[in-house]
Scaffold this motif. Structure first.
Motif, mmCIF file in Angstrom:
data_model
loop_
_atom_site.group_PDB
_atom_site.id
_atom_site.type_symbol
_atom_site.label_atom_id
_atom_site.label_comp_id
_atom_site.label_asym_id
_atom_site.label_seq_id
_atom_site.Cartn_x
_atom_site.Cartn_y
_atom_site.Cartn_z
ATOM 1 N N GLU A 1 0.959 -1.171 0.033
ATOM 2 C CA GLU A 1 0.112 -0.035 0.032
ATOM 3 C C GLU A 1 0.932 1.294 -0.006
ATOM 4 O O GLU A 1 0.567 2.200 -0.698
ATOM 5 C CB GLU A 1 -0.889 -0.016 1.094
ATOM 6 C CG GLU A 1 -1.884 -1.069 1.130
ATOM 7 C CD GLU A 1 -1.230 -2.360 1.557
ATOM 8 O OE1 GLU A 1 -2.042 -3.356 1.345
ATOM 9 O OE2 GLU A 1 -0.446 -2.491 2.356
ATOM 10 N N ALA A 2 2.008 1.091 0.653
ATOM 11 C CA ALA A 2 2.700 2.365 0.870
ATOM 12 C C ALA A 2 3.317 2.657 -0.580
ATOM 13 O O ALA A 2 3.636 3.965 -0.899
ATOM 14 C CB ALA A 2 3.805 2.274 1.844
ATOM 15 N N MET A 3 4.009 1.553 -1.180
ATOM 16 C CA MET A 3 4.718 1.494 -2.446
ATOM 17 C C MET A 3 3.720 2.206 -3.447
ATOM 18 O O MET A 3 4.140 2.915 -4.315
ATOM 19 C CB MET A 3 5.083 0.309 -2.615
ATOM 20 C CG MET A 3 6.190 -0.378 -1.850
ATOM 21 S SD MET A 3 7.903 0.720 -1.971
ATOM 22 C CE MET A 3 8.358 0.566 -3.746
ATOM 23 N N ALA A 4 2.360 1.741 -3.439
ATOM 24 C CA ALA A 4 1.560 2.244 -4.448
ATOM 25 C C ALA A 4 1.097 3.674 -4.210
ATOM 26 O O ALA A 4 1.106 4.428 -5.171
ATOM 27 C CB ALA A 4 0.166 1.492 -4.291
ATOM 28 N N LYS B 1 9.198 3.702 10.602
ATOM 29 C CA LYS B 1 7.902 4.134 10.911
ATOM 30 C C LYS B 1 7.267 2.554 10.899
ATOM 31 O O LYS B 1 6.197 2.371 10.165
ATOM 32 C CB LYS B 1 7.107 4.998 10.167
ATOM 33 C CG LYS B 1 7.828 6.460 10.020
ATOM 34 C CD LYS B 1 7.136 7.532 8.970
ATOM 35 C CE LYS B 1 7.770 8.509 8.813
ATOM 36 N NZ LYS B 1 7.025 9.592 8.205
ATOM 37 N N GLU B 2 7.283 1.893 12.116
ATOM 38 C CA GLU B 2 6.673 0.382 12.218
ATOM 39 C C GLU B 2 5.150 0.649 12.180
ATOM 40 O O GLU B 2 4.509 -0.260 11.747
ATOM 41 C CB GLU B 2 6.983 -0.101 13.353
ATOM 42 C CG GLU B 2 8.661 -0.513 13.361
ATOM 43 C CD GLU B 2 9.225 -0.976 14.515
ATOM 44 O OE1 GLU B 2 8.563 -1.800 15.292
ATOM 45 O OE2 GLU B 2 10.576 -0.903 14.775
ATOM 46 N N GLU B 3 4.685 1.878 12.741
ATOM 47 C CA GLU B 3 3.216 1.745 12.985
ATOM 48 C C GLU B 3 2.558 1.729 11.420
ATOM 49 O O GLU B 3 1.390 1.862 11.348
ATOM 50 C CB GLU B 3 2.703 3.248 13.640
ATOM 51 C CG GLU B 3 3.092 4.429 13.202
ATOM 52 C CD GLU B 3 4.592 4.975 13.529
ATOM 53 O OE1 GLU B 3 4.662 6.240 13.480
ATOM 54 O OE2 GLU B 3 5.337 4.064 13.878
ATOM 55 N N TYR B 4 3.192 2.167 10.460
ATOM 56 C CA TYR B 4 2.889 2.117 9.159
ATOM 57 C C TYR B 4 3.285 0.912 8.297
ATOM 58 O O TYR B 4 3.158 0.752 7.056
ATOM 59 C CB TYR B 4 3.283 3.543 8.192
ATOM 60 C CG TYR B 4 2.827 4.627 9.207
ATOM 61 C CD1 TYR B 4 1.422 4.961 9.059
ATOM 62 C CD2 TYR B 4 3.576 5.501 9.678
ATOM 63 C CE1 TYR B 4 0.883 6.168 9.354
ATOM 64 C CE2 TYR B 4 3.054 6.655 10.103
ATOM 65 C CZ TYR B 4 1.689 6.881 10.118
ATOM 66 O OH TYR B 4 1.219 8.003 10.606
ATOM 67 N N GLY B 5 3.865 -0.164 9.032
ATOM 68 C CA GLY B 5 4.196 -0.923 8.519
ATOM 69 C C GLY B 5 5.609 -0.890 7.580
ATOM 70 O O GLY B 5 6.132 -1.884 6.795
#
Length: 110
Positions: A13-16, A95-99
């Motif tokens: 999701e973060a990569m997208a 930022k582990e909270e965002y994976g």
């Protein structure tokens, strides 16, 4: 000084989200990275780059898709692993909270 490879893990999701961001948004997103690099420049041997589209290479030369979430790399130097861990503690990708996670490995001389 010892060398360390840093792997930046991210979620699909973060990569997208990054891939769909405008150039201005991407530039703004890189500012914390550039600030971190400037602060730690004596330890940065290779700032690295984002990576994507990896495959697992089979012994016959073929490949299969990988589910690895490695999104980039850097190569740092430091006296020891503890020092490099300290340098990475405030890294903007950490930022582990965002994976998103940061992984570090010492390289060995051969």
């Amino acid at each position: 000084m010892k060398k360390f490879i840093v792997l930046y893990h991210s979620t699909p999701e973060a990569m997208a989200q990054w891939m769909n961001a405008s150039p201005e948004q991407q530039q703004a997103g890189m500012k914390p990275w550039m600030d971190w690099k400037a602060k730690n420049d004596t330890h940065v041997l290779d700032f690295g780059s984002p990576v994507m589209g990896g495959v697992k290479v089979k012994s016959d030369g073929g490949s299969i898709p990988t589910n690895s979430q490695v999104g980039g790399y850097s190569i740092l130097q430091g006296a020891n692993l503890s020092e490099v861990q300290g340098i990475l503690a405030d890294h903007p990708h950490n930022k582990e909270e965002y994976g998103m996670t940061v992984e570090v490995h010492e390289t060995l001389s051969m």
